[in-house]
Write an enzyme that holds these catalytic residues in place. Structure first.
Site, PDB file in Angstrom:
ATOM      1  N   ASP A   1     -19.118 -16.372 -26.393  1.00 38.53           N
ATOM      2  CA  ASP A   1     -20.362 -17.018 -25.997  1.00 38.53           C
ATOM      3  C   ASP A   1     -20.512 -18.311 -26.776  1.00 38.53           C
ATOM      4  OD1 ASP A   1     -22.967 -16.928 -24.510  1.00 38.53           O
ATOM      5  OD2 ASP A   1     -23.772 -16.976 -26.537  1.00 38.53           O
TER       6      ASP A   1
ATOM      7  N   GLU B   1     -23.508 -21.626 -27.577  1.00 39.23           N
ATOM      8  CA  GLU B   1     -24.803 -22.281 -27.418  1.00 39.23           C
ATOM      9  C   GLU B   1     -24.543 -23.778 -27.329  1.00 39.23           C
ATOM     10  OE1 GLU B   1     -27.529 -20.535 -26.975  1.00 39.23           O
ATOM     11  OE2 GLU B   1     -26.550 -18.629 -27.451  1.00 39.23           O
TER      12      GLU B   1
ATOM     13  N   HIS C   1     -29.990 -15.334 -27.075  1.00 36.54           N
ATOM     14  CA  HIS C   1     -29.661 -16.746 -27.252  1.00 36.54           C
ATOM     15  C   HIS C   1     -29.203 -17.095 -28.669  1.00 36.54           C
ATOM     16  CE1 HIS C   1     -31.087 -17.228 -23.224  1.00 36.54           C
ATOM     17  NE2 HIS C   1     -32.301 -16.845 -23.543  1.00 36.54           N
TER      18      HIS C   1
ATOM     19  N   ASP D   1     -25.516 -12.322 -28.400  1.00 39.57           N
ATOM     20  CA  ASP D   1     -25.198 -12.257 -26.973  1.00 39.57           C
ATOM     21  C   ASP D   1     -23.809 -11.672 -26.740  1.00 39.57           C
ATOM     22  OD1 ASP D   1     -27.671 -13.300 -26.447  1.00 39.57           O
ATOM     23  OD2 ASP D   1     -26.975 -15.281 -25.860  1.00 39.57           O
TER      24      ASP D   1
END
Length: 229
Positions: free
Chosen positions: A18, A20, A191, A196
């Site tokens: 994942d 961001e 988030h 996540d």
């Protein structure tokens, strides 16, 4: 006589992934602010019990100075801003080498698995890598868990049909809704890349053999995913 369903590849290491970013790719060239990888080999994944991650995993978390303003909406969601990332490394060759060294420790072939990865994580990741003039070998694959959960749960991930259906949590393929359907509770954190990834991992191990079979059938080389900028 029916032809057996032969998988495209036999993945040996699953790397739940994942990232961001500074915002959405539709708004501007999104840059990475955080990455998380959690790798597990095939046998450990198959042996997983629901609600519990295996004892043996390999994990990497990196925070990145994106060198551009972070959208306030993205900051509100991820709690990452230009102030708290100001002393972090940029996405440079050193970061690339750390990622490659991490992946090189794992049994090949490897598959990165991200939720909505085909439209979001993989194109952004490939763009950052291409910016350095680098790439990944053919034995690094990727698979989108949103598409896999859609296949396993019989929910279409394609464009909506003429007759629209009202979306409910029973049909939603948002990761937190999938997690809630499986574990009957809300995830503790959203988030944050590491949180996540854990939520994705725990959702996948609810049906480990079926999930892995679908990864084998649907994995494609990461280098084939078009970069988004």
């Amino acid at each position: 006589m029916s032809v057996p369903d032969i998988p495209a590849v036999c993945i040996q290491s699953l790397v739940f992934f994942d990232l961001e970013t500074t915002g959405l790719p539709s708004d501007h060239p999104a840059r990475i602010t955080e990455l998380n990888f959690c790798g597990v080999d095939r046998s450990q994944f198959i042996g997983c019990m629901a609600k519990k991650m295996p004892r043996v995993t390999n994990r990497l978390n990196l925070c990145i100075d994106p060198s551009r303003p972070i959208d306030p909406v993205a900051t509100d969601m991820s709690k990452l801003d230009n102030a708290n990332l100001g002393q972090q490394s940029k996405f440079d060759e050193n970061v690339y080498n750390i990622i490659v060294s991490f992946l090189d420790r794992l049994q090949k072939p490897i598959c990165l698995i991200a939720h909505n990865g085909t439209k979001f994580d993989f194109p952004i990741f490939n763009a950052e890598i291409a910016q350095l003039g680098k790439g990944f070998p053919q034995d690094v694959y990727c698979a989108d868990s949103l598409e896999i959960f859609g296949l396993l749960q019989g929910i279409s991930t394609g464009p909506p049909k003429a007759k629209k259906m009202r979306k409910t949590k029973a049909t939603s393929l948002k990761l937190n809704d999938i997690y809630q359907r499986i574990y009957k509770k809300k995830p503790e954190t959203l988030h944050e890349a590491e949180a996540d990834v854990k939520m994705l991992f725990l959702s996948a191990i609810a049906t480990p053999q079926e999930f892995l079979n679908s990864v084998d059938r649907n994995a494609v080389p990461l280098k084939k995913i078009p970069k988004c900028w």
